[in-house]
Design a protein around this motif. Sequence first.
Motif, PDB file in Angstrom:
ATOM      1  N   ILE A 133     -19.209  17.876  11.760  1.00 42.50           N
ATOM      2  CA  ILE A 133     -19.344  17.079  12.985  1.00 42.50           C
ATOM      3  C   ILE A 133     -19.550  15.611  12.639  1.00 42.50           C
ATOM      4  CG2 ILE A 133     -20.876  16.628  14.934  1.00 42.50           C
ATOM      5  CD1 ILE A 133     -21.259  19.687  15.146  1.00 42.50           C
ATOM      6  N   LYS A 134     -20.362  15.351  11.624  1.00 44.10           N
ATOM      7  CA  LYS A 134     -20.687  13.970  11.280  1.00 44.10           C
ATOM      8  C   LYS A 134     -19.511  13.243  10.640  1.00 44.10           C
ATOM      9  CE  LYS A 134     -24.135  11.237   8.840  1.00 44.10           C
ATOM     10  NZ  LYS A 134     -25.341  11.283   8.010  1.00 44.10           N
ATOM     11  N   PHE A 135     -18.900  13.846   9.624  1.00 42.59           N
ATOM     12  CA  PHE A 135     -17.888  13.135   8.851  1.00 42.59           C
ATOM     13  C   PHE A 135     -16.480  13.286   9.413  1.00 42.59           C
ATOM     14  CE2 PHE A 135     -21.272  13.699   5.674  1.00 42.59           C
ATOM     15  CZ  PHE A 135     -21.489  12.359   5.389  1.00 42.59           C
ATOM     16  N   ASN A 136     -16.108  14.470   9.842  1.00 36.47           N
ATOM     17  CA  ASN A 136     -14.732  14.689  10.304  1.00 36.47           C
ATOM     18  C   ASN A 136     -14.505  14.284  11.743  1.00 36.47           C
ATOM     19  OD1 ASN A 136     -14.157  15.700   7.782  1.00 36.47           O
ATOM     20  ND2 ASN A 136     -14.445  17.816   8.395  1.00 36.47           N
ATOM     21  N   HIS A 137     -15.557  14.337  12.558  1.00 34.06           N
ATOM     22  CA  HIS A 137     -15.381  14.039  13.977  1.00 34.06           C
ATOM     23  C   HIS A 137     -16.087  12.763  14.409  1.00 34.06           C
ATOM     24  CE1 HIS A 137     -13.387  17.815  14.161  1.00 34.06           C
ATOM     25  NE2 HIS A 137     -14.467  18.464  13.767  1.00 34.06           N
ATOM     26  N   GLY A 138     -16.735  12.085  13.471  1.00 35.90           N
ATOM     27  CA  GLY A 138     -17.258  10.752  13.733  1.00 35.90           C
ATOM     28  C   GLY A 138     -18.511  10.680  14.569  1.00 35.90           C
ATOM     29  N   PHE A 139     -19.280  11.750  14.658  1.00 36.45           N
ATOM     30  CA  PHE A 139     -20.521  11.698  15.426  1.00 36.45           C
ATOM     31  C   PHE A 139     -21.629  11.197  14.510  1.00 36.45           C
ATOM     32  CE2 PHE A 139     -24.389  13.474  17.275  1.00 36.45           C
ATOM     33  CZ  PHE A 139     -24.272  13.034  18.578  1.00 36.45           C
ATOM     34  N   LYS A 140     -22.013   9.929  14.666  1.00 31.76           N
ATOM     35  CA  LYS A 140     -23.006   9.330  13.774  1.00 31.76           C
ATOM     36  C   LYS A 140     -24.408   9.334  14.373  1.00 31.76           C
ATOM     37  CE  LYS A 140     -19.878   8.122  10.786  1.00 31.76           C
ATOM     38  NZ  LYS A 140     -19.675   8.875   9.589  1.00 31.76           N
ATOM     39  N   ARG A 141     -24.512   9.126  15.688  1.00 32.01           N
ATOM     40  CA  ARG A 141     -25.839   9.071  16.302  1.00 32.01           C
ATOM     41  C   ARG A 141     -25.736   9.414  17.775  1.00 32.01           C
ATOM     42  NH1 ARG A 141     -27.644   3.327  18.063  1.00 32.01           N
ATOM     43  NH2 ARG A 141     -25.737   2.597  19.016  1.00 32.01           N
ATOM     44  N   PHE A 142     -26.881   9.721  18.345  1.00 36.22           N
ATOM     45  CA  PHE A 142     -26.949  10.007  19.780  1.00 36.22           C
ATOM     46  C   PHE A 142     -26.923   8.695  20.545  1.00 36.22           C
ATOM     47  CE2 PHE A 142     -28.873  13.767  17.904  1.00 36.22           C
ATOM     48  CZ  PHE A 142     -28.186  14.756  18.572  1.00 36.22           C
ATOM     49  N   HIS A 143     -26.239   8.699  21.680  1.00 39.80           N
ATOM     50  CA  HIS A 143     -26.119   7.496  22.482  1.00 39.80           C
ATOM     51  C   HIS A 143     -27.072   7.504  23.674  1.00 39.80           C
ATOM     52  CE1 HIS A 143     -22.714   6.096  20.179  1.00 39.80           C
ATOM     53  NE2 HIS A 143     -22.222   7.318  20.235  1.00 39.80           N
ATOM     54  N   LEU A 144     -27.599   8.646  24.020  1.00 36.01           N
ATOM     55  CA  LEU A 144     -28.530   8.749  25.136  1.00 36.01           C
ATOM     56  C   LEU A 144     -29.948   8.839  24.595  1.00 36.01           C
ATOM     57  CD1 LEU A 144     -26.433  11.275  27.216  1.00 36.01           C
ATOM     58  CD2 LEU A 144     -26.493   8.802  27.432  1.00 36.01           C
ATOM     59  N   LYS A 145     -30.937   8.357  25.355  1.00 33.57           N
ATOM     60  CA  LYS A 145     -32.267   8.153  24.797  1.00 33.57           C
ATOM     61  C   LYS A 145     -33.279   9.244  25.111  1.00 33.57           C
ATOM     62  CE  LYS A 145     -31.018   4.403  22.895  1.00 33.57           C
ATOM     63  NZ  LYS A 145     -30.666   4.471  21.502  1.00 33.57           N
ATOM     64  N   SER A 146     -33.267   9.840  26.272  1.00 27.22           N
ATOM     65  CA  SER A 146     -34.304  10.824  26.587  1.00 27.22           C
ATOM     66  C   SER A 146     -34.014  12.147  25.870  1.00 27.22           C
ATOM     67  CB  SER A 146     -34.392  11.050  28.099  1.00 27.22           C
ATOM     68  OG  SER A 146     -33.262  11.758  28.552  1.00 27.22           O
ATOM     69  N   ALA A 147     -35.062  12.947  25.709  1.00 31.22           N
ATOM     70  CA  ALA A 147     -34.906  14.233  25.007  1.00 31.22           C
ATOM     71  C   ALA A 147     -33.952  15.151  25.768  1.00 31.22           C
ATOM     72  CB  ALA A 147     -36.266  14.897  24.843  1.00 31.22           C
ATOM     73  N   ARG A 148     -34.034  15.153  27.077  1.00 31.98           N
ATOM     74  CA  ARG A 148     -33.161  16.006  27.888  1.00 31.98           C
ATOM     75  C   ARG A 148     -31.692  15.592  27.742  1.00 31.98           C
ATOM     76  NH1 ARG A 148     -33.375  16.531  34.419  1.00 31.98           N
ATOM     77  NH2 ARG A 148     -31.762  18.108  34.592  1.00 31.98           N
ATOM     78  N   LYS A 149     -31.441  14.280  27.817  1.00 25.29           N
ATOM     79  CA  LYS A 149     -30.073  13.783  27.700  1.00 25.29           C
ATOM     80  C   LYS A 149     -29.535  13.996  26.286  1.00 25.29           C
ATOM     81  CE  LYS A 149     -30.578  10.285  31.278  1.00 25.29           C
ATOM     82  NZ  LYS A 149     -30.622   8.839  31.542  1.00 25.29           N
ATOM     83  N   THR A 150     -30.413  13.851  25.299  1.00 24.77           N
ATOM     84  CA  THR A 150     -29.998  14.089  23.910  1.00 24.77           C
ATOM     85  C   THR A 150     -29.613  15.543  23.718  1.00 24.77           C
ATOM     86  OG1 THR A 150     -31.454  12.331  23.158  1.00 24.77           O
ATOM     87  CG2 THR A 150     -30.727  13.893  21.510  1.00 24.77           C
ATOM     88  N   LYS A 151     -30.366  16.441  24.328  1.00 29.52           N
ATOM     89  CA  LYS A 151     -30.053  17.868  24.235  1.00 29.52           C
ATOM     90  C   LYS A 151     -28.693  18.151  24.875  1.00 29.52           C
ATOM     91  CE  LYS A 151     -32.001  22.409  25.128  1.00 29.52           C
ATOM     92  NZ  LYS A 151     -33.130  23.161  25.646  1.00 29.52           N
ATOM     93  N   VAL A 152     -28.430  17.556  26.027  1.00 29.97           N
ATOM     94  CA  VAL A 152     -27.140  17.741  26.702  1.00 29.97           C
ATOM     95  C   VAL A 152     -26.014  17.175  25.837  1.00 29.97           C
ATOM     96  CG1 VAL A 152     -25.750  17.005  28.682  1.00 29.97           C
ATOM     97  CG2 VAL A 152     -28.087  17.808  29.030  1.00 29.97           C
ATOM     98  N   GLU A 153     -26.253  16.003  25.221  1.00 24.52           N
ATOM     99  CA  GLU A 153     -25.233  15.415  24.367  1.00 24.52           C
ATOM    100  C   GLU A 153     -24.947  16.311  23.163  1.00 24.52           C
ATOM    101  OE1 GLU A 153     -24.216  11.119  22.293  1.00 24.52           O
ATOM    102  OE2 GLU A 153     -26.203  11.453  23.110  1.00 24.52           O
ATOM    103  N   TRP A 154     -25.987  16.886  22.569  1.00 30.62           N
ATOM    104  CA  TRP A 154     -25.780  17.772  21.422  1.00 30.62           C
ATOM    105  C   TRP A 154     -25.040  19.045  21.832  1.00 30.62           C
ATOM    106  CZ3 TRP A 154     -24.946  17.546  16.676  1.00 30.62           C
ATOM    107  CH2 TRP A 154     -24.924  18.703  15.904  1.00 30.62           C
ATOM    108  N   VAL A 155     -25.342  19.572  23.009  1.00 28.73           N
ATOM    109  CA  VAL A 155     -24.636  20.761  23.493  1.00 28.73           C
ATOM    110  C   VAL A 155     -23.147  20.443  23.650  1.00 28.73           C
ATOM    111  CG1 VAL A 155     -24.341  22.273  25.498  1.00 28.73           C
ATOM    112  CG2 VAL A 155     -26.617  21.871  24.577  1.00 28.73           C
ATOM    113  N   LEU A 156     -22.827  19.271  24.175  1.00 30.55           N
ATOM    114  CA  LEU A 156     -21.424  18.892  24.335  1.00 30.55           C
ATOM    115  C   LEU A 156     -20.730  18.713  22.990  1.00 30.55           C
ATOM    116  CD1 LEU A 156     -21.693  16.374  27.297  1.00 30.55           C
ATOM    117  CD2 LEU A 156     -20.738  18.680  27.341  1.00 30.55           C
ATOM    118  N   VAL A 157     -21.427  18.107  22.027  1.00 30.47           N
ATOM    119  CA  VAL A 157     -20.846  17.912  20.696  1.00 30.47           C
ATOM    120  C   VAL A 157     -20.605  19.259  20.022  1.00 30.47           C
ATOM    121  CG1 VAL A 157     -21.346  17.046  18.373  1.00 30.47           C
ATOM    122  CG2 VAL A 157     -21.744  15.598  20.351  1.00 30.47           C
TER     123      VAL A 157
END
Length: 97
Positions: A21-45
């Motif tokens: 996910i990090k190297f082949n698909h370019g996901f370097k960091r989370f863009h959303l700040k709250s824990a809930r939004k970060t969880k949703v972003e990780w689920v989508l990734v």
Amino acid sequence: MYHIHPYIGQPIEPESCFRNIKFNHGFKRFHLKSARKTKVEWVLVSLAHNLRKYVANKAKVRGKYAQSMIKVIEEALLKAAVQLEKGSDRAWPAAAS
């Protein structure tokens, strides 16, 4: 960090999906700040990662299916050609009139 599989004796990399996910698909960091939004972003990734794996597997299976169908068709055509060379009229199925 490598672990040895107890039955196979080969190393296992537990973080291979994170590395992919990090190297082949370019996901370097989370863009959303709250824990809930970060969880949703990780689920989508992770959903996108799993969908890529699913599509790649389906393409591989379809390729094998297509190859096997081509082989079946080629064998049928070869068998019909051999029967035609022998002079048999039953090489091809009779057409319905």
